[in-house]
Design a protein around this motif. Structure first.
Motif, mmCIF file in Angstrom:
data_model
loop_
_atom_site.group_PDB
_atom_site.id
_atom_site.type_symbol
_atom_site.label_atom_id
_atom_site.label_comp_id
_atom_site.label_asym_id
_atom_site.label_seq_id
_atom_site.Cartn_x
_atom_site.Cartn_y
_atom_site.Cartn_z
ATOM 1 N N GLY A 267 42.034 42.278 47.565
ATOM 2 C CA GLY A 267 42.678 41.236 47.047
ATOM 3 C C GLY A 267 42.754 40.973 45.591
ATOM 4 O O GLY A 267 42.358 41.984 44.989
ATOM 5 N N PRO A 268 43.122 39.837 45.069
ATOM 6 C CA PRO A 268 43.125 39.789 43.682
ATOM 7 C C PRO A 268 41.816 39.467 42.860
ATOM 8 O O PRO A 268 41.818 39.520 41.607
ATOM 9 C CB PRO A 268 44.209 38.673 43.101
ATOM 10 C CG PRO A 268 44.277 38.006 44.394
ATOM 11 C CD PRO A 268 44.036 39.077 45.483
ATOM 12 N N ASN A 269 40.802 38.945 43.642
ATOM 13 C CA ASN A 269 39.708 38.419 43.340
ATOM 14 C C ASN A 269 38.496 39.549 43.269
ATOM 15 O O ASN A 269 38.460 40.619 44.031
ATOM 16 C CB ASN A 269 38.962 37.374 44.094
ATOM 17 C CG ASN A 269 40.037 36.132 44.058
ATOM 18 O OD1 ASN A 269 40.778 35.825 42.907
ATOM 19 N ND2 ASN A 269 40.223 35.573 45.113
ATOM 20 N N HIS A 270 37.642 39.538 42.125
ATOM 21 C CA HIS A 270 36.338 40.617 42.015
ATOM 22 C C HIS A 270 35.497 39.909 41.501
ATOM 23 O O HIS A 270 35.609 38.767 40.385
ATOM 24 C CB HIS A 270 37.046 41.824 41.251
ATOM 25 C CG HIS A 270 37.428 41.483 39.709
ATOM 26 N ND1 HIS A 270 36.376 41.579 38.847
ATOM 27 C CD2 HIS A 270 38.513 41.393 39.247
ATOM 28 C CE1 HIS A 270 36.951 41.511 37.618
ATOM 29 N NE2 HIS A 270 38.322 40.784 37.699
ATOM 30 N N PRO A 271 34.268 40.232 41.418
ATOM 31 C CA PRO A 271 32.983 39.562 41.065
ATOM 32 C C PRO A 271 32.622 40.343 39.770
ATOM 33 O O PRO A 271 31.497 39.991 39.321
ATOM 34 C CB PRO A 271 32.064 39.659 41.996
ATOM 35 C CG PRO A 271 32.113 41.330 42.644
ATOM 36 C CD PRO A 271 33.938 41.201 42.663
#
Length: 142
Positions: free
Chosen positions: A127-131
């Motif tokens: 998805g578009p989120n990353h840490p």
């Protein structure tokens, strides 16, 4: 001509982010492998880890041309007779959306200890989120 030897502490390691949405699978893989390897730097040395870190987001929205969604197959074998399993790209994207991109990039890296080490500098997310926002990744244009 002399080979330049740069110490690992002198490397300038950057973080890059790539948005895979609407981009072709092989084109992303070749550009990312180029950056992971460090070939975009003037002090590139083939036997050293001088590449950068790459974060890929939206891996599930990668595009392939032609009939590859149904024709391209991934193979694995259980080790038993008749244990060959084939999975088409379409099913693989539904089950493990990051696998096709990781597999394509891994295939473009060296097949040795250095290649395994370089592959750890790759982070792929469906998805578009990353840490990895704390590393402030720069956009990598492909």
């Amino acid at each position: 001509m002399e080979t330049i030897f740069v110490k690992p502490k002198d490397f300038d390691r950057k973080w890059y982010i790539v948005d895979a949405e609407g981009k072709t699978l092989g084109r992303i893989a070749s550009e990312v492998a180029f950056v992971l390897r460090g070939k975009n730097k003037p002090y590139y040395t083939p036997h050293q880890e001088c590449g950068d870190y790459v974060v890929i987001v939206n891996a599930e929205k990668v595009v392939v041309s032609g009939d590859k969604l149904s024709a391209k197959k991934y193979y694995r074998h259980s080790g038993y007779p008749g244990g060959l399993t084939t999975t088409p790209l379409k099913d693989m994207l539904a089950k493990k959306p990051t696998f096709p991109l990781e597999r394509a990039i891994r295939g473009m890296l060296p097949k040795n200890r250095l290649g395994r080490k370089l592959f750890k500098n790759l982070k792929v997310y469906a998805g578009p989120n990353h840490p990895h926002t704390a590393q402030q990744p720069l956009p990598l244009e492909i």
